[in-house]
Design a protein around this motif. Structure first.
Motif, PDB file in Angstrom:
ATOM      1  N   TYR A 173       0.841  -1.194   0.000  1.00 30.74           N
ATOM      2  CA  TYR A 173       0.000   0.000   0.000  1.00 30.74           C
ATOM      3  C   TYR A 173       0.878   1.246   0.000  1.00 30.74           C
ATOM      4  CZ  TYR A 173      -2.811   3.770   2.053  1.00 30.74           C
ATOM      5  OH  TYR A 173      -3.418   4.964   2.305  1.00 30.74           O
ATOM      6  N   MET A 207       1.052   5.595  -1.976  1.00 31.18           N
ATOM      7  CA  MET A 207       0.476   6.612  -2.843  1.00 31.18           C
ATOM      8  C   MET A 207       1.584   7.266  -3.653  1.00 31.18           C
ATOM      9  SD  MET A 207      -1.906   8.428   0.053  1.00 31.18           S
ATOM     10  CE  MET A 207      -2.589   9.653  -1.079  1.00 31.18           C
ATOM     11  N   THR A 208       1.210   7.901  -4.737  1.00 31.44           N
ATOM     12  CA  THR A 208       2.179   8.677  -5.499  1.00 31.44           C
ATOM     13  C   THR A 208       2.875   9.675  -4.575  1.00 31.44           C
ATOM     14  OG1 THR A 208       0.784   8.501  -7.456  1.00 31.44           O
ATOM     15  CG2 THR A 208       2.469  10.224  -7.478  1.00 31.44           C
ATOM     16  N   THR A 220      -3.611  10.309   4.163  1.00 35.59           N
ATOM     17  CA  THR A 220      -3.846   9.528   2.952  1.00 35.59           C
ATOM     18  C   THR A 220      -5.292   9.578   2.460  1.00 35.59           C
ATOM     19  OG1 THR A 220      -4.382   7.491   4.156  1.00 35.59           O
ATOM     20  CG2 THR A 220      -2.040   7.900   3.655  1.00 35.59           C
ATOM     21  N   ASP A 264      -7.378   7.426   3.354  1.00 36.68           N
ATOM     22  CA  ASP A 264      -7.845   6.043   3.477  1.00 36.68           C
ATOM     23  C   ASP A 264      -8.054   5.687   4.942  1.00 36.68           C
ATOM     24  OD1 ASP A 264      -7.812   5.268   0.715  1.00 36.68           O
ATOM     25  OD2 ASP A 264      -5.628   5.289   0.823  1.00 36.68           O
TER      26      ASP A 264
END
Length: 229
Positions: free
Chosen positions: A15, A17-18, A83, A85
């Motif tokens: 997991y 992210m950019t 994030t 999330d």
């Protein structure tokens, strides 16, 4: 994942992210737990906010969005990247992703609900093609669904009974405020053509909510547990 294991293919979920160069959580050989995205990698600091949002800090975080200082400020908290999330840890420290923060909603009871895990459980019923759980402005959440192509000729009584059973079984595992009160079967499929689904097949939640929210109270007040729009 277990099927791949049976044919001797190991898949390690991770997991990121950019914005953090995808360096965040990963399962590793010898430390792989199916259903999770693993533990924080070396040099990664991570924590959950009070709302369960995953916050990460590492040595390769972005410095910000190009010429967007306000947007940049909105995604950082004490140096941690927010994030967006929602997650939870198990007792061994493995992280599971349970939904998106922006998908959460409050019912009239004032408690937040993350719809994604509930949607996944109910959608195991093969009669369902798409599902969207909502609850803004009503005491308990309701499920809006579209039918799978193979089930569209199924008798209404049979459809209703199957959906009631699915909801009953899923509700057993939910907190009281999360339990689904009604299922509403949509008369129109959600598709790219009618603007309710993205080309990636993700449901446009805001668009569907905008169209249907005015009916939530009427549906909730209905004497039927399965409603045909």
């Amino acid at each position: 994942m277990r099927w791949f294991q049976k044919i001797d293919i190991t898949v390690l979920q991770g997991y990121g992210m950019t914005e953090d160069c995808i360096v965040s959580y990963f399962n590793l050989p010898g430390a792989n737990k199916i259903g999770t995205v693993g533990k924080p990698l070396m040099s990664v600091q991570a924590k959950l906010s009070g709302e369960g949002e995953i916050l990460v800090k590492n040595t390769c975080l972005m410095t910000g969005y190009y010429k967007s200082p306000e947007l940049t400020a909105s995604v950082f908290e004490d140096g941690y990247l927010k994030t967006g999330d929602i997650g939870e840890y198990d007792h061994e420290g493995y992280l599971s992703i349970t939904g998106r923060g922006k998908n959460q909603f409050k019912t009239d009871k004032g408690k937040y609900i993350s719809p994604t895990p509930i949607e996944m459980k109910i959608s195991e019923n093969s009669l369902i093609e798409q599902i969207f759980i909502v609850g803004t402005g009503i005491p308990q959440p309701i499920a809006l669904i579209t039918l799978s192509e193979s089930s569209k000729n199924t008798a209404k009584d049979e459809l209703s009974q199957s959906l009631r059973e699915s909801v009953k079984n899923v509700n057993k595992s939910l907190e009281k405020h999360e339990r689904i009160e009604k299922v509403v079967i949509m008369k129109e499929d959600w598709s790219v053509d009618n603007g309710l689904v993205m080309p990636t097949l993700k449901i446009k939640r805001n668009r569907i909510e905008k169209i249907h929210q005015e009916f939530y109270k009427d549906w909730f007040a209905s004497s039927e547990s399965v409603i045909f729009e």
